[in-house]
Write an enzyme that holds these catalytic residues in place. Sequence first.
Site, PDB file in Angstrom:
ATOM      1  N   ASP A  63       0.815  -1.212   0.000  1.00  0.00           N
ATOM      2  CA  ASP A  63       0.000   0.000   0.000  1.00  0.00           C
ATOM      3  C   ASP A  63       0.851   1.266   0.000  1.00  0.00           C
ATOM      4  O   ASP A  63       1.433   1.640   1.020  1.00  0.00           O
ATOM      5  CB  ASP A  63      -0.898  -0.021   1.255  1.00  0.00           C
ATOM      6  CG  ASP A  63      -1.748   1.214   1.374  1.00  0.00           C
ATOM      7  OD1 ASP A  63      -2.278   1.474   2.473  1.00  0.00           O
ATOM      8  OD2 ASP A  63      -1.890   1.938   0.368  1.00  0.00           O
ATOM      9  N   ASP A 107      -1.618   5.555  -5.222  1.00  0.00           N
ATOM     10  CA  ASP A 107      -2.014   4.794  -4.043  1.00  0.00           C
ATOM     11  C   ASP A 107      -2.447   3.371  -4.409  1.00  0.00           C
ATOM     12  O   ASP A 107      -3.605   3.138  -4.778  1.00  0.00           O
ATOM     13  CB  ASP A 107      -3.156   5.513  -3.317  1.00  0.00           C
ATOM     14  CG  ASP A 107      -3.504   4.844  -2.006  1.00  0.00           C
ATOM     15  OD1 ASP A 107      -4.386   5.357  -1.292  1.00  0.00           O
ATOM     16  OD2 ASP A 107      -2.894   3.798  -1.696  1.00  0.00           O
TER      17      ASP A 107
HETATM   18  N1  LIG Z   1      -9.256   3.663   2.590  1.00  0.00           N
HETATM   19  C1  LIG Z   1      -8.199   3.526   2.276  1.00  0.00           C
HETATM   20  C2  LIG Z   1      -6.886   3.302   1.899  1.00  0.00           C
HETATM   21  C3  LIG Z   1      -6.085   4.191   1.191  1.00  0.00           C
HETATM   22  N2  LIG Z   1      -6.452   5.404   0.775  1.00  0.00           N
HETATM   23  N3  LIG Z   1      -4.885   3.660   0.993  1.00  0.00           N
HETATM   24  N4  LIG Z   1      -4.886   2.432   1.569  1.00  0.00           N
HETATM   25  C4  LIG Z   1      -6.096   2.208   2.111  1.00  0.00           C
HETATM   26  N5  LIG Z   1      -6.405   1.082   2.755  1.00  0.00           N
HETATM   27  C5  LIG Z   1      -5.435   0.029   2.952  1.00  0.00           C
HETATM   28  C6  LIG Z   1      -6.182  -1.056   3.681  1.00  0.00           C
HETATM   29  C7  LIG Z   1      -7.566  -0.560   3.933  1.00  0.00           C
HETATM   30  C8  LIG Z   1      -7.704   0.772   3.282  1.00  0.00           C
END
Ligand SMILES: N#Cc1c(N)n[nH]c1N1CCCC1
Length: 332
Positions: free
Chosen positions: A37, A224
């Site tokens: 992420d 993202d």
């Molecule tokens: N919402 C959200 C989000 C984001 N903007 N970047 N990563 C996210 N997540 C990683 C695991 C759950 C949500």
Amino acid sequence: LTGSAVANPNPSNFDREYLVPVIIGAVTPQTINMDLDTGSSDLWVFSNSTPGAQATGHVVYQPNTCNASTCAKLLPGETWSIQYSDMSSSSGIVYSDLVTIGGAAVSSQAVEAAQIVSSSFTTDTANSGLLGMAFSSLNTCRPQQQLTWFDNIKASLAAEVWTANLQKGAAGTYNFGYIDSTAYNSNITYTPVSTLRGFWEFTFSGYQLGSSSFVTTDMAAIADTGTTLLLLPSAVVESYWAQVPSAHLEPSLGAYIYPCSATPPNFTFGIGSYRGVVPGSYLAYGPVSSQWCYGGIQSQGSSPFSVFGDVLLKAQFVVFDVGNLRIGYAAK
Ligand SMILES: N#Cc1c(N)n[nH]c1N1CCCC1
């Protein structure tokens, strides 16, 4: 040193997320599938500290706190707590352990063991942890903030760079420490990244909706991988879906839906003079009913930046150049 890992789309649901097999532990290594992420900076896992009811169906990290130097070590007094923009959350304690991704190993990586996870994590049984790849300034460990896996390994890599080559409905690749010149078919166009908010934030030079003319206007965005969709200013989103007959903002969902029989228009973004094309077929995010489909482009709401999530990233070869604080895009 370099590394290369597979990026598997979550098997059952429309490329909602991409999971990477991460090996944690030296004495008793465990492979845990994690969501890489670039929108966060905590490496956290379901663990033997997660209540059984919240961990059902997940692989759980079981730190082996034996006495050798290669064992996991609890970091005394360290805790973490994170809330994501979708209101999901998790929190817990912190170990130091060996973390290997695609053959690249960090011997003392902060591994954040969950003691609590919110319901959307529990129900997503394919995903047993988050691998934060934004900047370490966003890490939530306290009182001692911890470094991301990439910050820990970057000095050992051939180059302080990693790349994302996600695919639609198929396994892609995350490479660490090198750029695979066979993986893309145009020159890579780079643009500077601002780390002020801790994200991979950059300026894009405008957009084109379907076959309309290109709109030249500098806009802020973050790259993202942890966001599924492409989030843009509401006025742009309205113009986009106006090109699809019967597409509309569904109040009960707070999202645009469109007739599944339609193919959405392409979305093109600019980086300088580079034009990145996201095929309309990538901008479909699956059915909400027999005839209505959830759009892959939605509003960024009150966010001060757009979010280039997976639906866009999977159409590109993306270079996250930590060494030069820049991001690169290429067609593939
Ligand atoms: N919402 C959200 C989000 C984001 N903007 N970047 N990563 C996210 N997540 C990683 C695991 C759950 C949500």
